[in-house]
Design a protein around this motif. Structure first.
Motif, short mmCIF file in Angstrom:
data_model
loop_
_atom_site.label_atom_id
_atom_site.label_comp_id
_atom_site.label_asym_id
_atom_site.label_seq_id
_atom_site.Cartn_x
_atom_site.Cartn_y
_atom_site.Cartn_z
N HIS A 111 -9.84 11.17 -3.09
CA HIS A 111 -9.10 10.65 -4.24
C HIS A 111 -8.68 9.20 -3.96
CE1 HIS A 111 -6.43 10.44 -7.65
NE2 HIS A 111 -5.39 10.16 -6.86
N ASP A 112 -8.95 8.34 -4.91
CA ASP A 112 -8.57 6.94 -4.78
C ASP A 112 -7.09 6.80 -5.15
OD1 ASP A 112 -9.94 3.81 -6.08
OD2 ASP A 112 -8.28 4.23 -4.72
N LYS A 113 -6.29 6.49 -4.15
CA LYS A 113 -4.84 6.41 -4.37
C LYS A 113 -4.40 5.03 -4.84
CE LYS A 113 -3.69 10.03 -1.06
NZ LYS A 113 -2.91 10.39 0.14
N ARG A 114 -5.34 4.13 -4.94
CA ARG A 114 -4.95 2.81 -5.42
C ARG A 114 -4.50 2.89 -6.87
NH1 ARG A 114 -10.19 -0.61 -4.22
NH2 ARG A 114 -11.03 1.32 -5.11
N MET A 115 -3.41 2.23 -7.18
CA MET A 115 -2.87 2.29 -8.53
C MET A 115 -3.51 1.24 -9.41
SD MET A 115 1.17 2.95 -7.85
CE MET A 115 1.44 2.81 -9.61
N VAL A 116 -3.73 1.61 -10.64
CA VAL A 116 -4.22 0.68 -11.64
C VAL A 116 -3.06 0.37 -12.59
CG1 VAL A 116 -5.84 0.34 -13.53
CG2 VAL A 116 -6.55 1.59 -11.49
N GLU B 242 0.61 -1.14 -13.77
CA GLU B 242 1.95 -1.24 -13.20
C GLU B 242 2.81 -0.09 -13.72
OE1 GLU B 242 5.74 -4.41 -13.16
OE2 GLU B 242 3.86 -4.90 -14.17
#
Length: 205
Positions: free
Chosen positions: A5-10, A12
């Motif tokens: 799972h990509d935990k990077r936030m898109v 704000e």
């Protein structure tokens, strides 16, 4: 192989909208209140568990608080051909036109409480036309909205529409009086950035 799972936030994440401690934007100290007004605020605290911020805002001047409370109680609580719920419905419909944050929050909660219908409360806050209203209530809110948006265009046919829906002459006065009061109250709340009590947000959900 399982894709991680990509935990990077898109985007704000908005800040949490905690209720601010200030009642309004003006730093007006509370006045020395009369015994009558002290008793009135104490009764609110006893019945509700808090004092509505609108009353705390007016409490910078004893005479203004007394005048506001007297008129509010007469319009919203005194005997009338309009039920308490109907008067709150008018308050919400008018406040929706004026986008009054304080009154939509406080009186939206009152509609939810008095009707026992959270969905109706939300519909009136957003757009009363989305609700399945009776001819009586549709005529009542149509009149209140017109009086709010284009009062100079209100004429006899608008009053006749209320009569046709079953309202008496006194009822028509009361519809106009409640709508007029909340137009004033909305503008005052917006002028000073009045903030609703936190308790209203979660009430009767």
């Amino acid at each position: 192989m399982t894709k991680k799972h990509d935990k990077r936030m898109v985007g704000e994440v908005p800040a949490k909208q905690d209720a601010p401690p200030a009642v309004m934007a003006l730093a007006l100290p509370q006045a020395e209140l009369s015994q009558e007004m002290q008793a009135f605020l104490a009764k609110c605290e006893e019945k509700l568990g808090y004092v509505p911020n609108v009353l705390l805002a007016y409490a910078h001047d004893d005479a203004k608080l007394a005048a506001f409370a007297t008129l509010y109680n007469d319009l919203m609580l005194a005997p009338s051909g309009l039920s308490k719920l109907e008067r709150e419905m008018i308050a919400v419909a008018v406040s929706s036109v004026n986008r009054c944050y304080y009154c939509l929050t406080a009186h939206g909660a009152a509609v939810r409480q008095l009707s026992g219908d959270p969905v109706l409360g939300e519909m009136l806050v957003m757009n009363y036309r989305a609700a399945a209203l009776s001819p009586r209530h549709r005529a009542m809110l149509d009149f209140a909205e017109k009086l709010t948006e284009v009062p100079h265009l209100v004429e006899e046919e608008d009053r006749q529409s209320l009569r046709d829906a079953g309202f008496t002459e006194r009822d028509i006065w009361d519809i106009g009086a409640v709508a007029a009061f909340f137009n004033m109250s909305n503008r005052m709340a917006s002028a000073v950035d009045m903030r609703p009590n936190a308790e209203y947000h979660g009430s009767v959900r």
